[in-house]
Design a protein around this motif. Structure first.
Motif, short mmCIF file in Angstrom:
data_model
loop_
_atom_site.label_atom_id
_atom_site.label_comp_id
_atom_site.label_asym_id
_atom_site.label_seq_id
_atom_site.Cartn_x
_atom_site.Cartn_y
_atom_site.Cartn_z
N THR A 163 30.70 34.24 37.13
CA THR A 163 30.30 32.84 37.32
C THR A 163 31.56 32.00 37.45
O THR A 163 32.46 32.08 36.60
N ASP A 185 24.09 36.51 27.27
CA ASP A 185 24.32 36.61 28.71
C ASP A 185 23.76 37.96 29.15
O ASP A 185 24.27 39.02 28.75
N GLY A 187 23.50 40.74 31.50
CA GLY A 187 24.35 41.24 32.58
C GLY A 187 25.65 40.47 32.54
O GLY A 187 25.93 39.65 33.39
N GLU A 209 25.52 44.22 28.82
CA GLU A 209 25.97 44.69 30.13
C GLU A 209 25.73 46.19 30.23
O GLU A 209 26.06 46.95 29.33
N TRP A 210 25.22 46.58 31.37
CA TRP A 210 24.87 47.97 31.62
C TRP A 210 26.12 48.83 31.88
O TRP A 210 26.17 50.00 31.51
N ASP A 236 20.94 48.36 28.78
CA ASP A 236 20.13 47.82 29.88
C ASP A 236 19.38 46.61 29.32
O ASP A 236 18.77 46.70 28.25
N ALA A 237 19.44 45.50 30.04
CA ALA A 237 18.78 44.27 29.56
C ALA A 237 17.28 44.48 29.37
O ALA A 237 16.64 43.74 28.61
N PRO A 253 21.43 38.68 37.58
CA PRO A 253 21.96 40.03 37.32
C PRO A 253 21.11 41.12 37.96
O PRO A 253 21.58 42.23 38.17
C1 LIG Z 1 26.30 38.72 39.03
S1 LIG Z 1 27.01 39.62 37.71
C2 LIG Z 1 27.04 38.40 36.46
C3 LIG Z 1 28.19 38.58 35.49
C4 LIG Z 1 28.29 37.57 34.36
N1 LIG Z 1 27.00 37.21 33.81
C5 LIG Z 1 28.96 36.29 34.80
O1 LIG Z 1 28.23 35.34 35.10
O2 LIG Z 1 30.19 36.20 34.87
C6 LIG Z 1 25.65 40.67 37.24
C7 LIG Z 1 25.99 41.70 36.17
O3 LIG Z 1 24.76 42.23 35.67
C8 LIG Z 1 24.94 43.60 35.36
N2 LIG Z 1 23.61 44.22 35.34
C9 LIG Z 1 22.80 44.49 36.39
N3 LIG Z 1 21.63 45.01 35.96
C10 LIG Z 1 21.69 45.08 34.61
C11 LIG Z 1 20.80 45.51 33.59
N4 LIG Z 1 19.59 45.99 33.89
N5 LIG Z 1 21.17 45.41 32.31
C12 LIG Z 1 22.40 44.92 31.98
N6 LIG Z 1 23.30 44.52 32.90
C13 LIG Z 1 22.95 44.58 34.20
C14 LIG Z 1 25.86 44.09 36.49
O4 LIG Z 1 26.53 45.28 36.12
C15 LIG Z 1 26.80 42.91 36.65
O5 LIG Z 1 27.93 43.04 35.81
#
Ligand SMILES: C[S@@+](CC[C@H](N)C(=O)[O-])C[C@H]1O[C@@H](n2cnc3c(N)ncnc32)[C@H](O)[C@@H]1O
Length: 310
Positions: A163, A185, A187, A209-210, A236-237, A253
């Motif tokens: 972000t 947060d 992801g 975070e995954w 996993d979220a 995410p």
């Molecule tokens: C667009 S980035 C956002 C990063 C952070 N929230 C930021 O705003 O700086 C999306 C993140 O979500 C993670 N992600 C995707 N699916 C996920 C899940 N099911 N559970 C946890 N994390 C996940 C990805 O690995 C990625 O790092």
């Protein structure tokens, strides 16, 4: 400012035009070298612009046969870049020390244009581009580059993109995050959101975070800055424990069924206590359709949106 092409020609020298360009560049570099204001610590924004321009000159594919003037000019550009980087480095270090002492909020927030100020009006918060605040935050947090390739994402998971810092500050302010809150947060990538929120507010901040490599980097940063209120969980979220959260952040995410599953879980949490949800990016439209949520304020495209549970 001469064009990039013009500068290349100027540095390489040769015909009369080239020599004129070289002399323009000489003058420009001399002006910058003598610009005392530029070297004041609080001129980070100007230095960031100058550094961008200087690096563009240096990135030119220079031929082997630079004349003496060109070589001298190149050396001066490099020296100027080094001086600017040294000042910036000292600024970042002093902010890091304040964060380590638990006094980072004031030092960071003084860089964020106040809502209603001319600076804020002239620099609209919208858009997904990065700016001088991201340069500052990158210099201050010094999050390690992941030392290995991230794993392949499952369908509907969105790749990592941080972000922009101004949106994080905007979100922290508009959600009125405070010491009674737990920000989650979903992801969290390399952790910018929980890290900055922990520095700037009294809230406990959790990143879920995954990708384990990202989690490691975020944890190392939190340790180095003594941010015990920022923690990171590799999960996993869809299955993570969300029971502590009062404010949830989603920078799109995931999409589709994955997003709907997590929204279903958040709805379950909202049945137990009031929660706020902050979103950025395309997921906002999906979240806005949830009948158990109410939008707070006017929603603007390319700016974090805020919802609270009803
Ligand atoms: C667009 S980035 C956002 C990063 C952070 N929230 C930021 O705003 O700086 C999306 C993140 O979500 C993670 N992600 C995707 N699916 C996920 C899940 N099911 N559970 C946890 N994390 C996940 C990805 O690995 C990625 O790092």
């Amino acid at each position: 400012m001469p064009s990039r092409r013009g500068c290349i020609a100027g540095i390489t020298a040769g015909n009369r035009n080239d020599r004129r360009m070289t002399s323009v560049l000489h003058n420009l570099i001399s002006e910058l070298e003598q610009d005392d204001l530029l070297f004041e610590p609080n001129r980070l924004r100007e230095r960031s612009d100058v550094l961008d321009r200087l690096e563009t000159y240096l990135a030119c594919d220079l031929p082997q046969d630079l004349d003496i003037q060109g070589v001298e000019l190149q050396g001066r550009i490099k020296a100027l870049c080094a001086s600017i980087e040294a000042i910036d480095g000292r600024l970042y270090q002093s902010i890091r020390q304040d964060i380590q002492r638990g006094e980072g909020a004031r030092r960071l927030l003084e860089w964020v244009p106040a809502v209603g100020s001319d600076e804020h009006a002239n620099n609209p918060v919208g858009g997904d581009s990065y700016d001088y605040l991201d340069v500052l935050i990158s210099g201050v947090l010094q999050i390690d580059e992941p030392d290995a390739q991230a794993g392949e994402l499952a369908t509907e998971m969105v790749f990592y993109q941080p972000t922009p810092a101004r949106h994080i500050f905007d979100m922290v302010g508009r959600s009125a995050l405070n010491e009674h809150d737990v920000l989650i947060d979903l992801g969290s990538g390399l952790g910018h959101v929980p890290l900055l929120a922990a520095i700037c507010t009294g809230a406990r901040c959790i990143g879920i975070e995954w990708e384990p490599i990202y989690v490691d980097c975020a944890r190392r940063c939190a340790d180095a800055l003594n941010l015990s209120r920022a923690t990171f969980i590799q999960q996993d979220a869809r299955t993570a424990d969300l029971s502590a959260g009062t404010v949830f952040y989603l920078y799109t995410p995931f999409t589709g069924t994955m997003l709907r599953d997590v929204l279903g879980r958040l709805k379950g949490e909202a049945a137990k206590r009031k929660i706020r949800i902050c979103t950025l990016g395309p997921c906002t439209a999906t979240v806005a359709r949830e009948s158990w949520l109410e939008a707070v304020g006017v929603q603007e495209v390319h700016r974090p949106a805020l919802f609270h549970s009803v």
